[in-house]
Scaffold this active site. Structure first.
Site, PDB file in Angstrom:
ATOM      1  N   TYR A   1       0.839  -1.199   0.000  1.00  0.00           N
ATOM      2  CA  TYR A   1       0.000   0.000   0.000  1.00  0.00           C
ATOM      3  C   TYR A   1       0.875   1.251   0.000  1.00  0.00           C
ATOM      4  O   TYR A   1       0.667   2.179  -0.769  1.00  0.00           O
ATOM      5  CB  TYR A   1      -0.934  -0.012   1.222  1.00  0.00           C
ATOM      6  CG  TYR A   1      -1.846   1.187   1.288  1.00  0.00           C
ATOM      7  CD1 TYR A   1      -3.110   1.138   0.709  1.00  0.00           C
ATOM      8  CD2 TYR A   1      -1.436   2.356   1.915  1.00  0.00           C
ATOM      9  CE1 TYR A   1      -3.949   2.244   0.753  1.00  0.00           C
ATOM     10  CE2 TYR A   1      -2.264   3.467   1.962  1.00  0.00           C
ATOM     11  CZ  TYR A   1      -3.529   3.401   1.382  1.00  0.00           C
ATOM     12  OH  TYR A   1      -4.351   4.487   1.425  1.00  0.00           O
ATOM     13  N   ASP A   2       1.888   1.224   0.869  1.00  0.00           N
ATOM     14  CA  ASP A   2       2.779   2.380   0.968  1.00  0.00           C
ATOM     15  C   ASP A   2       3.464   2.680  -0.355  1.00  0.00           C
ATOM     16  O   ASP A   2       3.679   3.836  -0.712  1.00  0.00           O
ATOM     17  CB  ASP A   2       3.836   2.138   2.056  1.00  0.00           C
ATOM     18  CG  ASP A   2       3.212   2.169   3.437  1.00  0.00           C
ATOM     19  OD1 ASP A   2       2.055   2.637   3.552  1.00  0.00           O
ATOM     20  OD2 ASP A   2       3.868   1.705   4.389  1.00  0.00           O
TER      21      ASP A   2
ATOM     22  N   ARG B   1     -21.179  17.505  17.564  1.00  0.00           N
ATOM     23  CA  ARG B   1     -22.520  17.615  18.071  1.00  0.00           C
ATOM     24  C   ARG B   1     -22.758  18.975  18.737  1.00  0.00           C
ATOM     25  O   ARG B   1     -23.824  19.560  18.617  1.00  0.00           O
ATOM     26  CB  ARG B   1     -22.763  16.498  19.090  1.00  0.00           C
ATOM     27  CG  ARG B   1     -24.139  16.535  19.716  1.00  0.00           C
ATOM     28  CD  ARG B   1     -24.313  15.375  20.696  1.00  0.00           C
ATOM     29  NE  ARG B   1     -25.644  15.376  21.245  1.00  0.00           N
ATOM     30  CZ  ARG B   1     -26.036  16.143  22.252  1.00  0.00           C
ATOM     31  NH1 ARG B   1     -25.182  16.959  22.817  1.00  0.00           N
ATOM     32  NH2 ARG B   1     -27.274  16.092  22.683  1.00  0.00           N
TER      33      ARG B   1
ATOM     34  N   LYS C   1     -23.483   1.187  22.364  1.00  0.00           N
ATOM     35  CA  LYS C   1     -23.373   2.627  22.566  1.00  0.00           C
ATOM     36  C   LYS C   1     -21.894   2.956  22.711  1.00  0.00           C
ATOM     37  O   LYS C   1     -21.287   2.706  23.748  1.00  0.00           O
ATOM     38  CB  LYS C   1     -24.152   3.038  23.818  1.00  0.00           C
ATOM     39  CG  LYS C   1     -24.230   4.536  23.998  1.00  0.00           C
ATOM     40  CD  LYS C   1     -25.220   4.881  25.108  1.00  0.00           C
ATOM     41  CE  LYS C   1     -25.345   6.392  25.245  1.00  0.00           C
ATOM     42  NZ  LYS C   1     -24.061   7.042  25.603  1.00  0.00           N
TER      43      LYS C   1
END
Ligand SMILES: [Zn+2]
Length: 717
Positions: free
Chosen positions: A73-74, A175, A154
């Site tokens: 990937y690198d 938020r 949660k």
């Protein structure tokens, strides 16, 4: 999509759909950049690289199933960066290279008004509370409904709102107070599991919404949090109290380049609004929709038909809480159908159609009163934090583990320090950090013992046998000259041998009262002498002696494990027993022979040699042998193939053609291990008729399940 500066030719347009398969075949075709590359060719290559990187990002960050190594990937990433450096006009804002530091440093975050307010949730703390919440919802509708519910974890992180226009991420906000939040788009863009461009991962032709706002929770994985805190401690910087704080601190960086370095992740769970997309009628459909669009959704969300199923799903999260790599502080229960949600509406800011089932608290702040130093059988001297008693989730806590001296130094711990402690499960709590800002000036340094608290020998610092870098403090004496080491060894030996009557306190007492000088004496305990002890009844004595007698017949691997030879754990004890079949054979073996056993290693081999050559140990072994303890294993007569070796099976329900014992024997003969309960270490569950909770658990854990027919095939060949 508006991201391309230059129109693509028709050929590459057509390739769009088949590109995934193509990439999968040649995932790593990164190339050196030719010197005479034209800008057109460079552009083609840049587009191709971005496409590949985006795909591998998705495999890695969303599916958790990479197809290429990090190095591969690198290499692709580096090639793209080099091309963009050579042709800066090809850089687009959505290039993967731009995730690292888009936007520059800001002095203040712009404000965002949430068109759909970000909700808070009512809380319940028990099944009764849940039933009451449900009853209130039913009453409000004035009609008995059979609701369906989703149960989600949660996540203890930070809620964020992500806005996409025509499939492109245009804004990300915190938020805030639910009405107004901060625009932190550049920071959120650094989180690799947040897609910049939406597309259907199942190649669906459904329209991409023209406007889509989703909500999710940004969090820092626990492992990453611990690593980050360790790095901060090494640099002498302030630690984060918990993963939530570290996620918040990372997300609110004024410089996105800093956020980019923090391993944040996200779960998406709420559809706030959508224009121009498919029609979604339930929360469950919304979650599936998120997944199809390439969003990351929390694992194991359940759709439940009734409150009983909800309670089971909630309990499942409570049980798994300590095994997850993300912090959860409860479960979120939502009524599945959007039409019913709309009718239920809100009480203040809390929706009637959802609630949070909160789990017991696990953290508390208290004060360090002192340190107790405990010597273990290996000679290690371990600190235990003595705390001012404090209640956590209903349990009074008086002490906490500090693991090793390195931790004292890393935390900068002093006596009288205000500490944040955390209790996970039933285990003894650990110290998370010192609450620096609450220090009073009364704190005094902790002095490490220079001499063993048991025998008085000088102490030394060295890494333990696990090879970890954290040094431990050790007594320089051996167990034959250090009473507490020997007492702990006696306790360890007895426990592994299955002599439960020899608790830690009893082991210490027998040693102190002269009944035992070493573990070999376990087999010479005298009934009369036991009864002569203060407060030692006939019942306890007989039970203990029976357990000791029974332990004599345990297999060789158990004896080897119980001896507590450094570098010999359960696995290597079994390997040694399987290879040598008797203690005598092992004692006669040289280092090369032991080291040649697959999986053994030279360090362990040398440690085994040293153990058996030690005269004190030889005396102990002589006592054990003379007591008639089994020191050899019969060589298996059934030399048949063992195709199931290393596999663990659990049986549940009734098989038609085989008795339970018979079925177990058949599996054992093929080398399988039979487990009594299902865990994630179970390889297969054989489920007959009327299979019960074990089957459910296997399904939840994703364990392979075989029916009787499959079992029959398994034991036939
Ligand atoms: Zn000592």
């Amino acid at each position: 999509m508006p991201k391309k500066d230059k129109p693509e030719d028709e050929q590459s347009q057509q390739d769009e759909n088949s590109s995934v398969a193509k990439i999968a075949e040649t995932p790593t075709n990164s190339q050196p950049i030719p010197v005479d590359l034209t800008e057109d060719q460079a552009n083609q290559r840049v587009l191709d690289l971005r496409h590949q990187l985006e795909y591998h990002n998705y495999r890695y960050y969303i599916l958790d199933d990479p197809e290429v190594t990090d190095a591969e990937y690198d290499a692709l990433f580096r090639e793209l960066k080099a091309l963009e450096a050579k042709f800066p006009e090809l850089i687009t804002p959505d290039s993967p290279t731009q995730r690292v530091s888009v936007g520059g440093v800001v002095s203040e975050f712009p404000k965002v008004v949430h068109e759909v307010p970000m909700l808070s949730l009512s809380n319940v703390f028990s099944p009764e509370g849940l039933a009451e919440w449900n009853e209130r919802a039913m009453k409000y509708l004035d009609k008995r409904y059979q609701f369906e519910y989703t149960v989600e974890p949660k996540i203890d992180g930070l809620s964020v709102a992500l806005l996409y226009e025509n499939g492109v991420l245009v804004r990300g906000a915190t938020r805030g107070d639910g009405i107004t939040g901060d625009d932190i788009t550049p920071n959120l863009k650094t989180i690799k599991s947040i897609p910049w461009n939406l597309k259907y991962r199942d190649n669906s032709n459904e329209p991409i919404p023209t406007r889509l706002e989703v909500r999710g929770e940004v969090y820092m994985p626990i492992s990453a949090f611990e690593k980050l805190n360790k790095e901060l401690a090494d640099k002498g910087e302030k630690l984060f109290a918990n993963p939530r704080n570290s996620a918040a601190g990372s997300l609110r960086q004024k410089d996105p380049a800093i956020t980019a370095k923090r391993p944040l992740n996200v779960f998406i769970y709420t559809l706030a609004r959508m224009e121009g997309g498919p029609v979604l009628k339930t929360q469950w459909e919304a979650l599936k929709f998120f997944e199809r669009l390439g969003f990351r959704v929390a694992p194991d969300i359940k759709l439940c038909k009734d409150l009983h199923e909800v309670a089971t799903a909630v309990q499942n999260w409570i049980d798994r809480r300590d095994k997850l790599d993300f912090e959860i502080d409860g479960s979120v229960i939502k009524i599945n159908e959007f039409a019913i949600e709309d009718r239920l509406g809100f009480v203040g800011r809390d929706p009637r159609w959802a609630t949070a089932y909160k789990f017991p608290a696990r953290e508390a702040v208290t004060r360090l009163v002192g340190i107790t130093w405990t010597v273990r059988r290996t000679g290690s001297i371990n600190p235990l934090a003595i705390l001012e008693p404090v209640s956590i989730g209903g349990t009074t806590v008086k002490s906490a583990t500090l693991f090793n001296i390195d931790m004292i130094e890393r935390l900068g711990l002093r006596i009288n320090d205000p500490l944040l402690i955390k209790r996970a499960g039933d285990v003894i709590p650990n110290v998370v950090k010192v609450m620096d800002e609450r220090r009073t000036g009364e704190e005094t340094p902790i002095e490490l013992p220079t001499h063993c608290p048991s025998c008085g020998a000088p102490t030394t610092r060295r890494p333990d046998e696990s090879g970890s870098n954290d040094p431990k403090l050790y007594c320089t004496n051996n167990p034959f000259n250090c009473p507490v080491q020997m007492k702990d060894w006696i306790f360890f030996f007895s426990a592994v041998r299955g002599v439960d009557g020899m608790g830690e306190r009893i082991a210490h007492r027998f040693f102190d009262e002269g009944l035992m000088r070493d573990l070999g004496d376990l087999y010479y305990l005298d009934r009369e002498k036991l009864l002569a002890l203060d407060r030692f009844g006939e019942k306890s004595a007989d039970k203990l002696l029976k357990q000791i007698e029974d332990s004599k017949q345990k297999p060789l691997s158990n004896l080897l494990m119980a001896l507590g030879i450094p570098h010999v754990g359960v696995k290597s004890a079994e390997m040694l027993a399987n290879h040598f079949h008797s203690l005598a054979n092992l004692e006669a073996a040289d280092v090369d022979t032991i080291a040649s056993i697959k999986g053994m290693g030279r360090v362990a081999a040398q440690s085994i040699m040293d153990f058996f050559q030690n005269a004190d140990n030889q005396a102990v072994l002589a006592k054990i042998k003379a007591a008639g303890v089994r020191t050899e294993d019969p060589i298996e007569e059934d030399g048949g193939p063992k195709p199931l070796a290393g596999k663990t099976f659990v049986l549940t329900g009734n098989l038609v053609n085989y008795g339970r014992k018979q079925a177990e024997e058949m599996l054992k003969r093929r080398g399988a291990t039979i487990g009594s309960s299902v865990s994630k270490n179970t390889d297969y569950v054989i489920a007959g008729a009327e299979a019960g909770s074990k089957l459910t658990k296997a399904q939840n854990l994703g364990v392979n399940i075989l029916d009787e027919e499959a079992f029959t095939r398994l034991v036939q060949d």
